[in-house]
Motif scaffolding. Structure first.
Motif, PDB file in Angstrom:
ATOM      1  N   GLN A 271       0.843  -1.201   0.000  1.00  0.00           N
ATOM      2  CA  GLN A 271       0.000   0.000   0.000  1.00  0.00           C
ATOM      3  C   GLN A 271       0.877   1.249   0.000  1.00  0.00           C
ATOM      4  N   ARG A 273       1.323   5.478   0.475  1.00  0.00           N
ATOM      5  CA  ARG A 273       0.787   6.684   1.106  1.00  0.00           C
ATOM      6  C   ARG A 273       1.668   7.835   0.647  1.00  0.00           C
ATOM      7  N   THR A 280      -3.974  13.430   0.727  1.00  0.00           N
ATOM      8  CA  THR A 280      -2.992  12.344   0.741  1.00  0.00           C
ATOM      9  C   THR A 280      -3.439  11.306  -0.281  1.00  0.00           C
ATOM     10  N   ASN A 282      -3.466   7.525  -1.729  1.00  0.00           N
ATOM     11  CA  ASN A 282      -3.297   6.164  -1.185  1.00  0.00           C
ATOM     12  C   ASN A 282      -3.655   5.147  -2.251  1.00  0.00           C
ATOM     13  N   LEU A 300      -7.808  -1.134   1.932  1.00  0.00           N
ATOM     14  CA  LEU A 300      -7.334   0.241   1.720  1.00  0.00           C
ATOM     15  C   LEU A 300      -8.183   1.222   2.526  1.00  0.00           C
ATOM     16  N   LEU A 304      -6.847   4.158   5.983  1.00  0.00           N
ATOM     17  CA  LEU A 304      -6.535   5.550   5.606  1.00  0.00           C
ATOM     18  C   LEU A 304      -6.325   6.363   6.872  1.00  0.00           C
TER      19      LEU A 304
END
Ligand code: FAD
Length: 501
Positions: A271, A273, A280, A282, A300, A304
């Motif tokens: 994942q 970021r 942000t 992601n 996901l 967050l």
């Protein structure tokens, strides 16, 4: 001597990051001598998720004459000092791949052999303590490198995170003001010369006809010219890089922005970021054979660090390359030429490196095949080197039993990577070709970070007295540790650049 028959008309198909980067660079470099037309379809849209870059972005921005502060403002950019890898080597483990150098440039053998020798002789200084970029990132701080080789700041490197849509829009404004003509519409037909096979014109669904001498395929994964018209195949690398899907979602920005990308290993992939000024970014990159889209989206959305700002967006891809991205009078740049998954943020770099290769080898209308051969050869070396570097991250892991990670741990490696890993393990040496993108510091960060232990070091390091060597390595770690807290917090550095502090 007969005047060469110059290329006068360039047609770019596609207006994603690749299309507008190409238009901006070509219009800047070729001036009025060449008419540039770009065809793109709003209905089809762009991939638009490329948000993290590597330090080579600076030379592209310089090439097209971009002012740094204006660019950071226009694209909501933040600074990037490297990538933090969480849970990759094994669950609970973290390491940082910083830009810039480890240690300091000392005379004689490469610095990391000095560190390996000091470690072998009992000095307990982790690699990250020798990187100012890694220490700044850990403290949420940022500074730009200086040119003074005596300063520890000279060891820094940096890149940006930015909003790819805003970057393309920014480059579009630059390109249009430099005379590039944009046509909105869907490609309907590609006309080719019956004898040479060269593309001669594109027609749109509305019936516009765009003639050209040189055609640049920036149509993304569709690869409408290089594959669709010219029939160039795709070399599939998914047996080494099995992730073939991604789900992306932006979320609200939280408190202080961090000057690094975070990559967290997950059961079937990893994942990202990516902090920007206004949000942000992601995403979960995963292997579809091991995880459903719904499960990926749930993972996901469940991890967050702010409120989701849009619906999850799903993307599909196959890691791999085209061996001949330049065929006849068609040159593929961007996703049409191949894609290595986004783990080390290399796609935008590959776009710029495609553009510079094209500028260096810019053809006449006879399209000397030797120029295409050279382009294809250098492109293949770029892709092969990056591919090996990415595979290393997936392969050198322990302590995770999910099918993806088991597969990657036991899969046969490319010979080039196997030899490199073995050489590092045996002698601490990092064997690189002169023009490879990732240099010693990057390989060292990832080899060491992924838990590969060097059992030796270059014997030249023994020319340095052991006590002096240990003292010098320790001293550099102390200089780094003293310097880091004196430098600005990342948001303060951004505000200073934007004039909002
Ligand atoms: P696209 O964005 O797909 O653009 C294609 C263009 O062609 C569009 O304008 C489209 O309208 C046009 N087009 C297509 N068909 C037609 C038609 N029939 N008629 C007219 N026009 C047409 N890169 C990085 O460097 N850093 C990252 O962090 C990063 N993250 C990524 C994450 C994921 C999940 C993925 C999939 C990619 C990532 N990338 C990243 C790669 C990056 O997104 C791409 O390199 C970049 O967006 C360039 O894409 P492109 O311009 O080649 O293609």
């Amino acid at each position: 001597m007969q005047a060469p028959d110059r290329v006068r008309r360039v047609v770019i198909l596609g207006g994603g990051t690749a299309g507008w980067m190409t238009a901006a660079a070509l219009s800047r470099s070729l001036g009025d001598a060449v008419a540039i037309t770009l065809l793109e379809s709003d209905a089809i849209g762009t991939v638009g998720v490329g948000e993290a870059t590597i330090p080579t972005i600076h030379w592209f921005n310089e090439l097209v004459g971009i002012d740094e502060a204006a660019f950071v403002r226009a694209t909501q950019a933040t600074f990037k000092l490297g990538i933090e890898f969480v849970d990759w080597t094994a669950p609970g483990h973290r390491y940082f791949h910083p830009f810039g150098q480890f240690g300091a440039p000392l005379p004689g053998v490469a610095f990391h052999h000095r560190w390996l020798k000091a470690q072998a002789e009992g000095l307990d200084v982790p690699l990250s303590a020798l990187s100012l970029a890694a220490q700044l990132a850990a403290q949420g701080r940022f500074a730009k490198p200086t040119g003074d080789a005596r300063s520890i700041l000279s060891t820094l490197g940096y890149a940006y995170h930015f909003d790819a849509g805003l970057y393309a829009a920014y480059l579009r404004r630059l390109s249009e003001s430099a005379g590039v003509t944009r046509i909105e519409g869907k490609l309907h037909h590609v006309e080719r010369d019956g004898e040479t096979g060269f593309v001669t014109a594109l027609t749109t669904e509305r019936g516009e006809r765009i003639e050209g001498d040189l055609f640049i395929d920036c149509s993304g994964f569709r690869a409408l010219l290089i594959a669709g018209a010219m029939g160039e195949g795709y070399e599939d690398w998914s047996h080494w890089l099995p992730c073939d899907r991604a789900v992306a979602v932006p979320c609200a920005r939280v408190a202080a922005t961090t000057p690094f990308t975070r990559s967290t290993a997950r059961a079937a992939g990893w994942q990202w970021r990516i902090p920007l000024q206004h949000r942000t970014g992601n995403g979960y990159v995963y292997a579809g054979r091991y995880l459903s889209d719904d499960e990926a989206a749930a993972t996901l959305l469940g991890s967050l660090d702010g409120e989701a700002l849009a619906e999850p967006r799903f993307l599909r891809f196959t890691a791999g390359t085209r061996r001949r991205p330049w065929r006849g009078n068609v040159v593929a740049i961007g996703l049409s030429s191949g894609f290595l998954e986004p783990l080390e943020s290399t796609s935008i770099h590959l776009i710029q490196s495609g553009i510079t290769k094209l500028l260096t080898l810019f053809p006449n209308r006879d399209f000397d095949p030797a120029l295409a051969d050279r382009f294809n050869e250098v492109f293949a070396r770029d892709m092969d080197g990056i591919k090996d570097f990415l595979i290393l991250h997936y392969h050198a892991t322990s302590g995770r039993d999910d099918p993806l990670w088991r597969h990657c741990r036991t899969m046969p490696l490319p010979d080039s990577l196997r030899a490199r890993e073995e050489q590092y393990r045996r002698s601490g040496r990092i064997i690189l070709d002169p023009d490879e993108l990732f240099r010693e510091a990057s390989w060292l960060a990832v080899l060491n970070g992924q838990g590969i232990v060097a059992q030796g070091y270059n014997p030249l390091a023994d020319a340095i007295d052991s006590t002096t060597n240990r003292a010098q390595v320790r001293q550099i770690a102390e200089v780094v540790a003293r310097a880091a807290p004196t430098l600005p917090l990342h948001d303060a550095a951004l505000a200073a650049m934007l004039g909002t502090s």
